[in-house]
Scaffold this motif. Structure first.
Motif, PDB file in Angstrom:
ATOM      1  N   PRO A  61     -22.139   0.169  17.782  1.00 33.19           N
ATOM      2  CA  PRO A  61     -21.415   1.310  18.365  1.00 33.19           C
ATOM      3  C   PRO A  61     -21.814   2.636  17.742  1.00 33.19           C
ATOM      4  O   PRO A  61     -22.246   2.699  16.591  1.00 33.19           O
ATOM      5  CB  PRO A  61     -19.944   1.002  18.027  1.00 33.19           C
ATOM      6  N   SER A  62     -21.662   3.693  18.519  1.00 34.00           N
ATOM      7  CA  SER A  62     -21.948   5.052  18.036  1.00 34.00           C
ATOM      8  C   SER A  62     -21.283   6.049  18.970  1.00 34.00           C
ATOM      9  O   SER A  62     -21.268   5.848  20.184  1.00 34.00           O
ATOM     10  CB  SER A  62     -23.460   5.296  18.044  1.00 34.00           C
ATOM     11  N   THR A  63     -20.754   7.097  18.410  1.00 35.19           N
ATOM     12  CA  THR A  63     -20.319   8.235  19.221  1.00 35.19           C
ATOM     13  C   THR A  63     -21.260   9.415  18.971  1.00 35.19           C
ATOM     14  O   THR A  63     -21.976   9.872  19.873  1.00 35.19           O
ATOM     15  CB  THR A  63     -18.868   8.625  18.863  1.00 35.19           C
ATOM     16  N   ARG A  64     -21.275   9.895  17.725  1.00 44.09           N
ATOM     17  CA  ARG A  64     -22.009  11.117  17.411  1.00 44.09           C
ATOM     18  C   ARG A  64     -23.519  10.992  17.612  1.00 44.09           C
ATOM     19  O   ARG A  64     -24.148  11.844  18.248  1.00 44.09           O
ATOM     20  CB  ARG A  64     -21.736  11.534  15.948  1.00 44.09           C
ATOM     21  N   THR A  65     -24.101   9.936  17.050  1.00 48.00           N
ATOM     22  CA  THR A  65     -25.568   9.848  17.053  1.00 48.00           C
ATOM     23  C   THR A  65     -26.090   9.661  18.480  1.00 48.00           C
ATOM     24  O   THR A  65     -27.046  10.329  18.894  1.00 48.00           O
ATOM     25  CB  THR A  65     -26.022   8.683  16.153  1.00 48.00           C
ATOM     26  N   ARG A  66     -25.452   8.773  19.230  1.00 46.33           N
ATOM     27  CA  ARG A  66     -25.948   8.509  20.585  1.00 46.33           C
ATOM     28  C   ARG A  66     -25.791   9.736  21.478  1.00 46.33           C
ATOM     29  O   ARG A  66     -26.712  10.149  22.162  1.00 46.33           O
ATOM     30  CB  ARG A  66     -25.227   7.316  21.214  1.00 46.33           C
TER      31      ARG A  66
END
Ligand code: CP
Length: 319
Positions: A61-66
């Motif tokens: 999972p990722s919010t910022r990087t993706r």
């Protein structure tokens, strides 16, 4: 280890900061700074990468990087593919490399890869076609190079220097790719007082983090620090038995206002996020006047624009 540079010395892949020179890191930071705008202003856009295609392959999972890799690519005019791994043929057993070869056939020029398994970005980099680049978006506990760059940029914006700074990296250092890339960046950029602080169970193995002083008490690590970087407890890389209890952890290791007062009065507080508020950091510190946490997020897009421009910018669209 896969070579990150082309024969002419330019950056082709970004898998780790460990082997980059100070000049190469500074060049990326200077380039990133040109993409920074104050919040409320329109971010810069161009068609510098028009015709190029970037694929985000995230198996963690990722919010910022993706999101910031996607925004970075689009703001430079590139097309972006976000592979939904759970809806892709990976769940039917297709290997990562077969997935990559498929996307390569669809004219993807750069793969942005996050994976829980160490070595995956390097494996892909070693097997893609010569015109294709691979950028690590977080490799197991090993490396998160664009996070290291955005952390360094954030410190430089606030302090205007690296020499003479005391930087404390606090928390689950053992499982943290953020800590490793921050260490590589800060050490290369001339920070000599680098401290890691963790309970014994979360301290990295002896021999890692060469040149850092080790602290098993938070107060000693915070004393007169210029930068305090708090880390998330990486539950996903621990067994149930190793998980520290939240309240007990906060009592010993949580960054509160009282503890932050041990650092220099103008110290900045950083956290890569996602944050466990009330476990590694108190909310009034995370949202307080010394926090640079939102700057880190903003700088993430700028750094990823700089990296994409660097690896793809020298090549025109294929005809
Ligand atoms: N800092 C960071 O890597 O955040 P994400 O996991 O949301 O991408």
């Amino acid at each position: 280890m896969t070579d990150q540079l082309r024969a002419d010395g330019s950056l082709r892949h970004l898998l780790t900061l460990e082997t980059l020179s100070r000049t190469q890191i500074e060049r990326l930071l200077e380039r990133a700074q040109t993409f920074v705008r104050p919040l409320g202003a329109r971010p810069p856009t161009s068609q510098a990468l028009a015709g190029a295609t970037v694929a985000n392959l995230f198996t963690e999972p990722s919010t910022r990087t993706r999101v910031s890799f996607e925004l970075a690519a689009k703001r430079l005019g590139a097309a972006v593919v976000n592979l939904e791994v759970q809806l892709s043929s990976r769940v039917k057993g297709e290997s990562m490399l077969d997935t990559v070869y498929t996307l390569e056939s669809l004219y993807v020029d750069a793969f942005v890869i996050r994976d829980a398994e160490a070595g995956v970005p390097g494996l892909v980099a070693a097997n893609v076609a010569p015109h294709v680049s691979v950028l690590s978006a977080g490799e197991a506990h090993v490396s998160h190079p664009t996070q290291g760059l955005l952390d360094a940029l954030t410190v430089y914006q606030r302090k205007q220097r690296f020499a003479g700074l005391a930087v404390a990296i606090v928390g689950d250092v053992r499982h943290s790719r953020v800590a490793r890339s921050a260490w590589h960046a800060f050490a290369r950029l001339g920070v000599t007082d680098l401290r890691i602080a963790a309970p014994a169970a979360l301290m990295p193995a002896a021999g890692e983090f060469a040149g850092c002083t080790r602290h098993t008490r938070l107060a000693a690590a915070l004393k007169e620090a210029d930068v305090v970087m708090m880390l998330r407890i990486q539950k996903e890389r621990m067994s149930e038995a190793d998980l520290p209890g939240g309240e007990r952890y906060f009592a010993a290791w949580g960054l509160t206002r009282e503890r932050l007062a041990l650092a220099r009065p103008d110290a900045i507080v950083m956290h890569p996020q996602p944050m466990n508020r009330g476990i590694e950091i108190a909310s009034d510190v995370a949202d307080g006047p010394q926090s640079a946490i939102r700057d880190q997020v903003r700088n993430g897009v700028a750094v990823r624009m700089a990296v994409l421009a660097e690896v793809l910018g020298g090549r025109g669209a294929r005809s």
